[in-house]
Write a protein that holds these residues in place. Structure first.
Motif, PDB file in Angstrom:
ATOM      1  N   TYR A  31     -18.710   2.447  18.142  1.00  0.00           N
ATOM      2  CA  TYR A  31     -18.038   2.996  16.973  1.00  0.00           C
ATOM      3  C   TYR A  31     -18.989   3.632  15.979  1.00  0.00           C
ATOM      4  N   ALA A  32     -18.543   4.752  15.431  1.00  0.00           N
ATOM      5  CA  ALA A  32     -19.166   5.269  14.222  1.00  0.00           C
ATOM      6  C   ALA A  32     -18.666   4.431  13.056  1.00  0.00           C
ATOM      7  N   LEU A  33     -19.540   4.204  12.109  1.00  0.00           N
ATOM      8  CA  LEU A  33     -19.231   3.298  11.006  1.00  0.00           C
ATOM      9  C   LEU A  33     -19.561   3.971   9.681  1.00  0.00           C
ATOM     10  N   GLY A  34     -18.884   3.527   8.638  1.00  0.00           N
ATOM     11  CA  GLY A  34     -19.181   4.108   7.336  1.00  0.00           C
ATOM     12  C   GLY A  34     -18.908   3.160   6.196  1.00  0.00           C
ATOM     13  N   TRP A  35     -19.526   3.481   5.073  1.00  0.00           N
ATOM     14  CA  TRP A  35     -19.265   2.789   3.810  1.00  0.00           C
ATOM     15  C   TRP A  35     -18.595   3.781   2.867  1.00  0.00           C
ATOM     16  N   ALA A  36     -17.503   3.350   2.284  1.00  0.00           N
ATOM     17  CA  ALA A  36     -16.804   4.161   1.301  1.00  0.00           C
ATOM     18  C   ALA A  36     -16.758   3.394  -0.015  1.00  0.00           C
ATOM     19  N   ARG A  37     -16.475   4.118  -1.102  1.00  0.00           N
ATOM     20  CA  ARG A  37     -16.335   3.435  -2.381  1.00  0.00           C
ATOM     21  C   ARG A  37     -15.250   4.083  -3.213  1.00  0.00           C
ATOM     22  N   GLN A  38     -14.691   3.273  -4.088  1.00  0.00           N
ATOM     23  CA  GLN A  38     -13.688   3.724  -5.038  1.00  0.00           C
ATOM     24  C   GLN A  38     -14.258   3.497  -6.427  1.00  0.00           C
ATOM     25  N   VAL A  39     -14.633   4.585  -7.064  1.00  0.00           N
ATOM     26  CA  VAL A  39     -15.131   4.519  -8.434  1.00  0.00           C
ATOM     27  C   VAL A  39     -13.932   4.471  -9.373  1.00  0.00           C
ATOM     28  N   PRO A  40     -13.977   3.641 -10.417  1.00  0.00           N
ATOM     29  CA  PRO A  40     -12.846   3.562 -11.349  1.00  0.00           C
ATOM     30  C   PRO A  40     -12.412   4.929 -11.845  1.00  0.00           C
ATOM     31  N   GLY A  41     -11.130   5.229 -11.708  1.00  0.00           N
ATOM     32  CA  GLY A  41     -10.600   6.494 -12.196  1.00  0.00           C
ATOM     33  C   GLY A  41     -10.824   7.666 -11.262  1.00  0.00           C
ATOM     34  N   LYS A  42     -11.459   7.442 -10.134  1.00  0.00           N
ATOM     35  CA  LYS A  42     -11.723   8.527  -9.175  1.00  0.00           C
ATOM     36  C   LYS A  42     -11.199   8.148  -7.795  1.00  0.00           C
ATOM     37  N   GLY A  43     -11.210   9.102  -6.912  1.00  0.00           N
ATOM     38  CA  GLY A  43     -10.732   8.868  -5.559  1.00  0.00           C
ATOM     39  C   GLY A  43     -11.778   8.211  -4.684  1.00  0.00           C
ATOM     40  N   LEU A  44     -11.346   7.874  -3.488  1.00  0.00           N
ATOM     41  CA  LEU A  44     -12.259   7.304  -2.510  1.00  0.00           C
ATOM     42  C   LEU A  44     -13.254   8.359  -2.036  1.00  0.00           C
ATOM     43  N   GLU A  45     -14.468   7.924  -1.769  1.00  0.00           N
ATOM     44  CA  GLU A  45     -15.456   8.828  -1.194  1.00  0.00           C
ATOM     45  C   GLU A  45     -16.308   8.065  -0.198  1.00  0.00           C
ATOM     46  N   TRP A  46     -16.699   8.790   0.856  1.00  0.00           N
ATOM     47  CA  TRP A  46     -17.670   8.202   1.764  1.00  0.00           C
ATOM     48  C   TRP A  46     -19.033   8.207   1.070  1.00  0.00           C
ATOM     49  N   VAL A  47     -19.736   7.096   1.217  1.00  0.00           N
ATOM     50  CA  VAL A  47     -21.074   6.992   0.649  1.00  0.00           C
ATOM     51  C   VAL A  47     -22.108   7.314   1.717  1.00  0.00           C
ATOM     52  N   CYS A  48     -22.019   6.609   2.822  1.00  0.00           N
ATOM     53  CA  CYS A  48     -22.908   6.824   3.960  1.00  0.00           C
ATOM     54  C   CYS A  48     -22.155   6.531   5.240  1.00  0.00           C
ATOM     55  N   GLY A  49     -22.560   7.193   6.315  1.00  0.00           N
ATOM     56  CA  GLY A  49     -21.968   6.946   7.610  1.00  0.00           C
ATOM     57  C   GLY A  49     -23.019   6.998   8.692  1.00  0.00           C
ATOM     58  N   MET A  50     -22.691   6.385   9.823  1.00  0.00           N
ATOM     59  CA  MET A  50     -23.638   6.330  10.939  1.00  0.00           C
ATOM     60  C   MET A  50     -22.870   6.463  12.243  1.00  0.00           C
ATOM     61  N   TYR A  51     -23.286   7.419  13.068  1.00  0.00           N
ATOM     62  CA  TYR A  51     -22.692   7.553  14.392  1.00  0.00           C
ATOM     63  C   TYR A  51     -23.259   6.485  15.324  1.00  0.00           C
ATOM     64  N   SER A  52     -22.619   6.346  16.467  1.00  0.00           N
ATOM     65  CA  SER A  52     -23.051   5.326  17.423  1.00  0.00           C
ATOM     66  C   SER A  52     -24.437   5.620  17.972  1.00  0.00           C
ATOM     67  N   ASP A  53     -24.872   6.875  17.882  1.00  0.00           N
ATOM     68  CA  ASP A  53     -26.214   7.202  18.373  1.00  0.00           C
ATOM     69  C   ASP A  53     -27.291   6.916  17.329  1.00  0.00           C
ATOM     70  N   GLY A  54     -26.869   6.446  16.142  1.00  0.00           N
ATOM     71  CA  GLY A  54     -27.822   6.098  15.107  1.00  0.00           C
ATOM     72  C   GLY A  54     -28.057   7.164  14.061  1.00  0.00           C
ATOM     73  N   SER A  55     -27.531   8.356  14.265  1.00  0.00           N
ATOM     74  CA  SER A  55     -27.696   9.400  13.256  1.00  0.00           C
ATOM     75  C   SER A  55     -26.860   9.062  12.035  1.00  0.00           C
ATOM     76  N   THR A  56     -27.377   9.430  10.880  1.00  0.00           N
ATOM     77  CA  THR A  56     -26.759   8.995   9.623  1.00  0.00           C
ATOM     78  C   THR A  56     -26.493  10.171   8.698  1.00  0.00           C
ATOM     79  N   TYR A  57     -25.654   9.891   7.727  1.00  0.00           N
ATOM     80  CA  TYR A  57     -25.346  10.857   6.679  1.00  0.00           C
ATOM     81  C   TYR A  57     -25.082  10.072   5.411  1.00  0.00           C
ATOM     82  N   CYS A  58     -25.586  10.562   4.284  1.00  0.00           N
ATOM     83  CA  CYS A  58     -25.287   9.944   2.991  1.00  0.00           C
ATOM     84  C   CYS A  58     -24.990  11.030   1.974  1.00  0.00           C
ATOM     85  N   LEU A  59     -24.206  10.648   0.975  1.00  0.00           N
ATOM     86  CA  LEU A  59     -23.942  11.545  -0.147  1.00  0.00           C
ATOM     87  C   LEU A  59     -25.265  11.981  -0.773  1.00  0.00           C
ATOM     88  N   GLU A  60     -25.270  13.202  -1.281  1.00  0.00           N
ATOM     89  CA  GLU A  60     -26.472  13.714  -1.929  1.00  0.00           C
ATOM     90  C   GLU A  60     -26.886  12.823  -3.091  1.00  0.00           C
TER      91      GLU A  60
END
Length: 120
Positions: A31-60
């Motif tokens: 599975y690809a996995l991710g962390w999301a967050r809900q900031v008060p008063g704002k919508g959900l956003e992905w913070v960081c994610g990781m594919y099963s091959d280990g490659s990652t992505y994070c918010l700027e």
């Protein structure tokens, strides 16, 4: 499938937290996995994610401060958060089925969420 998150809490500005997420009942390393967050008063956003091959992505805005890792042998995903600021205060969720461009938490297995508060 069971998703258990831990590691949230209150931390002063500049502090660190290491969030953990144990996911059992599925073939974790597939599975690809991710962390999301809900900031008060704002919508959900992905913070960081990781594919099963280990490659990652994070918010700027968290690059260089947050690191996502996984331990397939322990069916566990982590989010190491350093140099936290008040803008990082949010409810954080872990989830499967992350991919770039996915609507946060729409699909996949997810945790119940945990509060991270950055405050002096």
């Amino acid at each position: 499938v069971q998703v258990v998150e831990s590691g949230g809490g209150v931390v002063p500005p500049g502090g660190s937290l290491n969030l953990s997420c144990v996911i059992t009942g599925l073939t974790f390393n597939h599975y690809a996995l991710g962390w999301a967050r809900q900031v008060p008063g704002k919508g959900l956003e992905w913070v960081c994610g990781m594919y099963s091959d280990g490659s990652t992505y994070c918010l700027e805005s968290v690059k260089g401060r947050f690191t996502i890792t996984r331990d397939n042998a322990r069916s566990t995903m982590y989010l190491l958060m350093n140099n936290l600021g008040p803008e990082d205060t949010a409810v954080y969720y872990c989830s499967t089925d992350w991919y770039r461009g996915a609507v946060p938490l729409r699909n996949g297995y997810k945790g119940q969420g945990m509060q991270v508060t950055v405050s002096a």
